[in-house]
Design a protein around this motif. Structure first.
Motif, mmCIF file in Angstrom:
data_model
loop_
_atom_site.group_PDB
_atom_site.id
_atom_site.type_symbol
_atom_site.label_atom_id
_atom_site.label_comp_id
_atom_site.label_asym_id
_atom_site.label_seq_id
_atom_site.Cartn_x
_atom_site.Cartn_y
_atom_site.Cartn_z
ATOM 1 N N ILE A 167 3.409 3.561 25.427
ATOM 2 C CA ILE A 167 2.389 3.277 24.417
ATOM 3 C C ILE A 167 1.779 1.906 24.671
ATOM 4 O O ILE A 167 2.496 0.944 24.959
ATOM 5 N N SER A 168 0.464 1.823 24.580
ATOM 6 C CA SER A 168 -0.346 0.610 24.745
ATOM 7 C C SER A 168 -0.666 0.319 26.204
ATOM 8 O O SER A 168 -1.397 -0.616 26.506
ATOM 9 N N GLN A 169 -0.130 1.127 27.139
ATOM 10 C CA GLN A 169 -0.363 0.879 28.557
ATOM 11 C C GLN A 169 -0.947 2.128 29.223
ATOM 12 O O GLN A 169 -0.621 3.255 28.832
ATOM 13 N N LEU A 170 -1.786 1.915 30.206
ATOM 14 C CA LEU A 170 -2.410 3.010 30.946
ATOM 15 C C LEU A 170 -2.218 2.735 32.430
ATOM 16 O O LEU A 170 -2.591 1.672 32.923
ATOM 17 N N TYR A 171 -1.587 3.670 33.129
ATOM 18 C CA TYR A 171 -1.349 3.505 34.558
ATOM 19 C C TYR A 171 -2.572 3.939 35.359
ATOM 20 O O TYR A 171 -3.326 4.817 34.934
ATOM 21 N N TYR A 172 -2.728 3.338 36.537
ATOM 22 C CA TYR A 172 -3.762 3.785 37.456
ATOM 23 C C TYR A 172 -3.212 3.778 38.878
ATOM 24 O O TYR A 172 -2.220 3.109 39.185
ATOM 25 N N ASN B 30 3.410 -4.044 18.399
ATOM 26 C CA ASN B 30 4.753 -4.355 18.890
ATOM 27 C C ASN B 30 4.963 -3.798 20.294
ATOM 28 O O ASN B 30 5.563 -4.453 21.158
ATOM 29 N N ASN B 31 4.447 -2.574 20.521
ATOM 30 C CA ASN B 31 4.544 -1.985 21.857
ATOM 31 C C ASN B 31 3.715 -2.770 22.868
ATOM 32 O O ASN B 31 4.163 -3.011 23.994
ATOM 33 N N TYR B 32 2.532 -3.166 22.470
ATOM 34 C CA TYR B 32 1.661 -3.930 23.366
ATOM 35 C C TYR B 32 2.326 -5.250 23.752
ATOM 36 O O TYR B 32 2.389 -5.608 24.938
ATOM 37 N N LEU C 246 0.160 9.601 22.252
ATOM 38 C CA LEU C 246 1.456 10.268 22.109
ATOM 39 C C LEU C 246 1.426 11.763 22.428
ATOM 40 O O LEU C 246 2.480 12.392 22.508
ATOM 41 N N GLY C 247 0.253 12.345 22.603
ATOM 42 C CA GLY C 247 0.162 13.782 22.829
ATOM 43 C C GLY C 247 0.266 14.158 24.297
ATOM 44 O O GLY C 247 -0.030 13.350 25.190
ATOM 45 N N CYS C 248 0.663 15.403 24.558
ATOM 46 C CA CYS C 248 0.761 15.866 25.943
ATOM 47 C C CYS C 248 -0.610 16.003 26.584
ATOM 48 O O CYS C 248 -0.721 16.050 27.812
ATOM 49 N N ASP D 40 -9.772 10.238 25.047
ATOM 50 C CA ASP D 40 -8.706 10.983 25.712
ATOM 51 C C ASP D 40 -7.450 10.136 25.883
ATOM 52 O O ASP D 40 -6.334 10.653 25.839
ATOM 53 N N THR D 41 -7.620 8.852 26.087
ATOM 54 C CA THR D 41 -6.466 7.979 26.303
ATOM 55 C C THR D 41 -5.876 7.440 24.999
ATOM 56 O O THR D 41 -4.668 7.241 24.905
ATOM 57 N N HIS D 42 -6.727 7.227 23.990
ATOM 58 C CA HIS D 42 -6.292 6.500 22.801
ATOM 59 C C HIS D 42 -6.009 7.359 21.563
ATOM 60 O O HIS D 42 -5.247 6.923 20.689
ATOM 61 N N GLN D 43 -6.634 8.521 21.445
ATOM 62 C CA GLN D 43 -6.377 9.311 20.246
ATOM 63 C C GLN D 43 -4.889 9.588 20.101
ATOM 64 O O GLN D 43 -4.196 9.840 21.085
ATOM 65 N N TYR D 44 -4.409 9.540 18.865
ATOM 66 C CA TYR D 44 -2.985 9.730 18.547
ATOM 67 C C TYR D 44 -2.115 8.666 19.229
ATOM 68 O O TYR D 44 -0.928 8.890 19.486
ATOM 69 N N PHE D 45 -2.726 7.513 19.544
ATOM 70 C CA PHE D 45 -2.017 6.403 20.200
ATOM 71 C C PHE D 45 -1.444 6.803 21.560
ATOM 72 O O PHE D 45 -0.508 6.179 22.058
#
Length: 339
Positions: A273-278, A239-241, A202-204, A195-200
């Motif tokens: 991209i490359s980051q996940l907030y919590y 590059n984003n990471y 980028l999806g809604c 859920d977090t990583h598919q399509y990098f």
């Protein structure tokens, strides 16, 4: 074309995609070369979701029956569709709704995704030349009876102004979230990684924000997300990471990482991209209540909500922005009669 003929064509299109014929393989390769974010892996996932969830004979007949679509549309309208390009074939469902409803469509493709759907429509032209009369392409959409447009919040303001005189659906930026309670099984965390990583991301429907209880143990989650450690071999993602990591280091901000995704505490919903907030929560029900009123949230993943791993596999009637596209199309005549 009557309704049954349109359904038969859509079923044939699903079989064409599913059988992965040579022409489809070439189109996928061309799309991947044109847009580095459209990896073969993610193009195939998008295609599988379309064939499994949208193009089955039974599901098409069920939708047609539920909305009482007439066998023959006597006064079809032309619907202009401005398609997004964030993930492969993201605009397919809008076109599908117009086609199934019996209306005509004029499509403006995103420059980021102008290969795959165009190829599929080419196959429909080949099988049934009459499709050319109800589906076309244009760089500028003019003379349409109604419009469906998807874009950023900035472009949505432009769409609202430009299409204000016509019946329309204007979609804004949206994202998805997950609410964890700490009882998730290892396999659920692996599915959450999808859920977090598919399509990098980028999806809604990608999860960009986690809500977790105090004292939550992030180690099993970070281990589960190693499923996508190969992202570090993707130059755009890396590059984003590197950039996001540098910002956190410069700001002396706490973060966690497994080497390919960064977790950082933040109250915002949209993470880069490359980051996940919590964000930590005290009252789960209060979080659910607040999110249900937030127009920026597409779906909620977690126990009692969208199952883990299913965020990017919407059913036929899980419409973007929660706006019922089929209902809109089938009431166009009423909209157009209004002064």
């Amino acid at each position: 074309m009557n309704l049954q003929h349109r359904i038969d064509l859509l079923v044939q299109l699903g079989k064409y995609i599913r059988h992965n014929e040579a022409g489809w393989q070439e189109a996928k390769l061309k799309a991947a070369l044109a847009n580095a974010w459209f990896t073969p892996e993610f193009i195939d996932i998008a295609a599988e979701n379309i064939t499994e969830n949208f193009l089955g004979a039974e599901s098409l007949k069920e939708v047609a029956s539920r909305y009482d679509i007439p066998e023959t549309t006597t006064t079809p309208k032309t619907v202009g569709i401005v398609m997004a390009g964030n993930i492969p074939m993201v605009g397919f469902h809008d076109w599908l709704c117009v086609f199934l409803s019996g209306h005509h469509s004029l499509l403006k493709f995103s420059s980021k995704d102008d290969v795959l759907i165009k190829h599929l429509l080419g196959k429909l032209y080949e099988w049934e030349p009459a499709v050319r009369h109800n589906t076309g392409f244009a760089e500028i959409l003019k003379g349409c009876d109604a419009y469906i447009a998807t874009g950023s919040d900035n472009s949505a303001r432009y769409f609202d102004y430009y299409f204000s005189r016509y019946p329309h659906i204007i979609r804004h930026n949206r994202t998805s979230v997950a609410i964890l309670d700490g009882t998730e099984k290892p396999e659920e965390l692996v599915s959450l990684a999808d859920d977090t990583h598919q399509y990098f991301g980028l999806g809604c429907r990608n999860v960009t924000k986690l809500y977790v209880p105090r004292q939550y143990d992030f180690v099993p989650l970070l281990d589960a997300m190693k499923k996508y450690s190969h992202f570090f071999e993707h130059h755009k993602y890396k590059n984003n990471y590197d950039y996001q990591l540098a910002i956190l280091l410069l700001n002396n901000q706490f973060y966690m990482t497994n080497g390919s995704v960064i977790l950082a505490e933040n109250t915002a919903l949209f993470s880069p991209i490359s980051q996940l907030y919590y964000e930590f929560y005290e009252d789960k029900d209060a979080v659910v209540s607040a999110l249900s009123r937030n127009n920026s949230v597409q779906c909620i993943v977690g126990h009692g909500h969208t199952p883990f791993g299913q965020a990017q596999s919407p059913a036929w009637e899980e419409y973007a922005d929660g706006v019922n596209t089929m209902a809109f199309l089938l009431t166009l005549e009423q909209h157009l009669r209004r002064p």
